[in-house]
Design an enzyme around this catalytic site. Structure first.
Site, short mmCIF file in Angstrom:
data_model
loop_
_atom_site.label_atom_id
_atom_site.label_comp_id
_atom_site.label_asym_id
_atom_site.label_seq_id
_atom_site.Cartn_x
_atom_site.Cartn_y
_atom_site.Cartn_z
N TRP A 1 42.18 -15.02 65.71
CA TRP A 1 41.38 -16.22 65.71
C TRP A 1 41.94 -17.46 65.03
O TRP A 1 41.35 -18.62 65.12
CB TRP A 1 40.33 -15.80 64.58
CG TRP A 1 40.43 -15.05 63.60
CD1 TRP A 1 40.60 -13.77 63.47
CD2 TRP A 1 40.98 -15.69 62.37
NE1 TRP A 1 40.88 -13.48 61.94
CE2 TRP A 1 41.12 -14.58 61.29
CE3 TRP A 1 40.92 -17.16 61.83
CZ2 TRP A 1 41.57 -14.77 59.96
CZ3 TRP A 1 41.64 -17.03 60.51
CH2 TRP A 1 41.67 -16.01 59.58
N ARG B 1 28.34 -10.88 67.72
CA ARG B 1 28.00 -10.07 66.67
C ARG B 1 27.21 -10.94 65.61
O ARG B 1 27.14 -12.09 65.67
CB ARG B 1 29.21 -9.84 65.63
CG ARG B 1 30.05 -10.69 65.10
CD ARG B 1 31.27 -9.80 64.26
NE ARG B 1 31.63 -11.11 63.55
CZ ARG B 1 32.43 -10.64 62.51
NH1 ARG B 1 32.72 -9.45 62.14
NH2 ARG B 1 33.04 -11.57 61.68
N ASN C 1 28.30 -6.24 57.43
CA ASN C 1 29.73 -6.59 57.52
C ASN C 1 29.93 -8.07 57.53
O ASN C 1 29.25 -8.64 58.32
CB ASN C 1 30.08 -5.91 58.79
CG ASN C 1 31.81 -6.10 58.65
OD1 ASN C 1 32.49 -5.79 57.95
ND2 ASN C 1 32.19 -7.01 59.53
N GLU C 2 30.48 -8.76 56.38
CA GLU C 2 30.74 -10.05 56.34
C GLU C 2 29.33 -10.71 56.55
O GLU C 2 29.34 -11.61 57.56
CB GLU C 2 31.75 -10.60 57.38
CG GLU C 2 33.20 -9.98 57.15
CD GLU C 2 34.20 -10.29 58.02
OE1 GLU C 2 35.44 -10.34 57.79
OE2 GLU C 2 33.76 -10.91 59.40
N HIS D 1 43.76 -8.60 67.71
CA HIS D 1 43.75 -8.34 66.15
C HIS D 1 44.79 -7.13 65.81
O HIS D 1 44.40 -5.94 66.48
CB HIS D 1 42.32 -8.04 65.49
CG HIS D 1 42.35 -8.27 63.96
ND1 HIS D 1 43.01 -7.68 63.21
CD2 HIS D 1 41.75 -9.33 63.12
CE1 HIS D 1 42.68 -7.80 61.92
NE2 HIS D 1 42.05 -9.01 61.84
N GLU E 1 39.13 -5.61 53.40
CA GLU E 1 39.80 -5.77 54.76
C GLU E 1 40.93 -6.99 54.51
O GLU E 1 40.74 -7.68 53.94
CB GLU E 1 38.66 -6.45 55.74
CG GLU E 1 37.83 -5.61 56.27
CD GLU E 1 36.87 -6.60 57.55
OE1 GLU E 1 37.48 -7.43 57.99
OE2 GLU E 1 35.91 -6.18 57.77
N GLU F 1 38.35 -8.87 69.67
CA GLU F 1 39.39 -8.65 68.69
C GLU F 1 40.45 -7.99 69.17
O GLU F 1 40.98 -7.37 68.43
CB GLU F 1 38.75 -8.06 67.57
CG GLU F 1 37.81 -8.92 66.84
CD GLU F 1 37.14 -8.47 65.63
OE1 GLU F 1 37.39 -9.00 64.35
OE2 GLU F 1 36.57 -7.46 65.51
#
Length: 670
Positions: free
Chosen positions: A314, A109, A147-148, A357, A306, A354
């Site tokens: 991670w 990503r 995003n981020e 997660h 988030e 993920e």
């Protein structure tokens, strides 16, 4: 924030990962949990634009319709966190290049360079398309750019980055001679002849100028901000009038951008925050980060965009959160000023990086402890609706935290490598919070006039303007505490010549001759009985009084902690990293400043107050393992019970009291 009269509750929703038959089940479960907001579209680009300028909106229209019909608001993301493979194959030049000069490959990503013109064109186009199609949709309550940003692609060393870096340096410095002075290129004969010589600092056979590296950090932060602005402006050009933001990544250990420069561009501050399972006091780190979030824009609520319901994927060992911990973390963020609690993600993924997660809906489904806690949390958030839009009560105590100063310490060779310079900030925050002071955490250029006690820990690189402001604060009566490794370098990461601690030497009335970092495992005692580790200094006073001195070794008899009266205030210097005796130092500094505790001091219990013009709410969180009794009066919002002077708070419990005595609430707001 978004014009809503409630706190936001929900999380990232990725329906493209699931068959359409699951979507309606998701909607039903969202209703059960009380979800009122989902972040949609973050990773959807390849499913909406299936090939270059080939569009499939039907499935996205359908999911937006389902959410809208259910009354669930949408935080709509531009999907630039996940450039599609067709774009990366057609234009591999958009993919970042690492410091060794090797271009990464497709498959992850954030596979884009913030300085690449082709990327600029495609990312603006996808944002424009989303804005044109959904900009006026009533269910879209706010927008989420990317995003981020920088979370994996912060630094790129491609030729486009070099060209952009040259332009940035020309704008910042004006002449190549100014660049040579700022970056100290006389060392090792690395003088630039013209701006054509300026390139991204690819890896060399040796170390590189810390001033150059800091400049590249700053440039990279600005490039990411430029990407945010590009997508935001594309949305605004399509008539989007709802709030636009992006999720910043604030941690104690560092951040990918200088977010103090971003706050005027986002309509509200939003952050992601994940605690470390190995940290036995992660609630303290959470409080520090939340204080940093609200400190970025103290006149506006912020948003937790988030966090996790349980384990992440991670960390070295991804332990789940204990029962009740998710609830405490969520309400703790709200206590510190967040206007909601959102998670990554709604449904735990079955595949992909993920897949382990946690999600609001776990792999095991709804017949689980985790799901039941999610549903119970949704009810609690609804009970707190009246808190939305309020701010955390103004503090008279602040800690200065600066991202570029941390970069400056980390770039280049230093006297003590791998030393976490930010550790002192968290220690001061914990100690002051435990004493009922609830400190703010602010950037150096924030308005400091309202503070009576200012802590400056590890502000390694600092400009003259910040020194002037802190000096003025002391003259007007504030107590300012300068910690070790502050003021050593200027804003270009050049050492301030003439004795340590550089920029603050005159204010403090001290002269540092030499740093004396301690070897691993080495300790040294002070006269007070305090013990120092990691860091000490050879220091002498020039107008200051000695509060504590080194008691042994080569520094025996020399000052360790000093104080100087300036105007009506005091300037303290702490040259040692105290392993023990730190609590005594904090008590002495607090007493000298005259600040009074704002919250009840109860071991293991955290207290924070949010206020509006008419009302105040006291949040109390018992992080301990035993029940506590808290002084409070009013109505407890989570139960509806009246509280008449004392509240019994079980271990692990949270209470929110609408206080009976509003007092001088207006004075408590900024």
């Amino acid at each position: 924030m978004t014009g809503a009269n409630h706190l936001l509750f929900g999380g990232d929703y990725n329906p493209e990962q699931w068959p359409a038959s699951v979507w309606r089940e998701d909607i039903d479960l969202m209703r059960e949990a009380g979800v009122n907001t989902v972040t949609l579209g973050v990773f959807s680009w390849a499913f909406v634009e299936t090939d270059d300028d080939q569009w499939d909106w039907a499935w996205f229209d359908e999911i937006i319709g389902l959410l809208s019909d259910a009354g669930i608001g949408i935080d709509l993301a531009t999907p630039t966190a996940a450039p599609p493979l067709w774009l990366q194959r057609a234009h591999p030049e958009i993919i970042p290049v690492n410091r060794q000069g090797l271009r990464f490959h497709p498959g992850g990503r954030l596979g884009w360079c913030a300085s690449q013109p082709v990327w600029h064109r495609y990312s603006a186009r996808i944002a424009q398309q989303f804005g044109a199609r959904y900009g006026q949709h009533p269910a879209v309550r706010m927008w989420h750019v990317g995003n981020e940003l920088g979370g994996g692609n912060r630094l790129c060393y491609c030729e486009a980055s070099s060209q952009a870096f040259r332009e940035w340096a020309h704008e910042r410095y004006g002449t190549i001679d100014a660049v040579n002075r700022a970056w100290g290129t006389a060392v090792w004969g690395l003088r630039y002849r013209s701006f054509d010589d300026v390139t991204a600092p690819l890896a060399s056979e040796s170390g590189q100028s810390p001033s150059l590296l800091l400049a590249f950090d700053r440039f990279s932060s600005d490039a990411l901000l430029g990407q945010y602005r590009r997508e935001r402006d594309a949305l605004r050009a399509e008539g989007v009038t709802t709030p636009i933001t992006t999720n910043l990544m604030l941690t104690v250990g560092g951040s990918v951008a200088d977010y103090a420069d971003w706050v005027d561009d986002v309509d509200f501050v939003a952050i992601d925050h994940y605690t470390a399972a190995a940290d036995p006091h992660r609630e303290r780190e959470l409080a520090f980060v939340a204080s940093r979030a609200r400190g970025l824009a103290r006149t506006r609520p912020w948003l937790l965009m988030e966090h996790s319901t349980s384990a992440v994927n991670w960390q070295p060992r991804n332990a789940p959160k204990a029962p009740g911990e998710m609830t405490r973390h969520s309400l703790q963020h709200i206590a510190h000023g967040s206007d909601g609690t959102l998670f990554f993600q709604w449904r735990a993924s079955a595949s992909g990086v993920e897949q382990y997660h946690s999600g609001m809906v776990p792999h095991a489904g709804s017949d689980t402890r985790q799901w039941r806690e999610v549903v119970a949390l949704g009810a609690k958030v609804r009970h707190l609706a009246e808190v939305a839009g309020s701010l955390v009560e103004a503090s008279r105590v602040a800690i200065i935290a600066d991202i570029p100063a941390k970069w400056a310490w980390e770039e280049g060779q230093k006297p003590l490598h791998d030393y976490p310079i930010e550790r002192s900030g968290r220690r001061w925050h914990e100690a002051l919070s435990a004493r009922g002071h609830g400190p703010d955490v602010v950037a150096p250029h924030a308005d400091l006039t309202g503070y009576d006690l200012l802590i400056v820990p590890g502000l390694y690189a600092v400009d003259d303007a910040t020194v002037d402001v802190l000096t003025a604060a002391v003259h007007r009566g504030a107590t300012v505490v300068i910690g070790h490794l502050s003021g050593i370098a200027d804003e270009e990461n050049r050492i301030r010549i003439g004795g340590y601690p550089g920029a603050f030497r005159d204010l403090l009335g001290v002269f540092g001759e030499e740093f004396t970092p301690l070897l691993e495992g080495e300790r040294t005692a002070l006269s007070s009985g305090a013990i120092a580790e990691d860091w000490t200094e050879r220091l002498r006073v020039e107008g200051a009084e000695v509060v504590d001195a080194y008691a042994e070794g080569a520094l025996a008899g020399l000052p360790a902690v000093t104080r100087r009266h300036v105007g009506t205030g005091q300037a303290w210097y702490v040259s040692a990293d105290l392993l023990s005796g730190f609590d005594d130092l904090v008590d002495a500094v607090v007493a000298a400043s005259g600040v009074v505790a704002r919250y009840p001091v109860i071991p293991g219990v955290e207290a924070v107050r949010r206020v509006s013009d008419e009302q105040s709410w006291l949040f109390v969180i018992n992080h301990g393992h035993t029940p506590a009794t808290v002084p409070a009066s009013g109505v407890e919002l989570l139960t509806g019970d009246r509280v008449g002077g004392e509240l019994a708070l079980d271990a692990g419990a949270v209470a929110v009291i609408r206080e009976t005595d509003a007092g001088s609430i207006s004075a408590a707001r900024r």
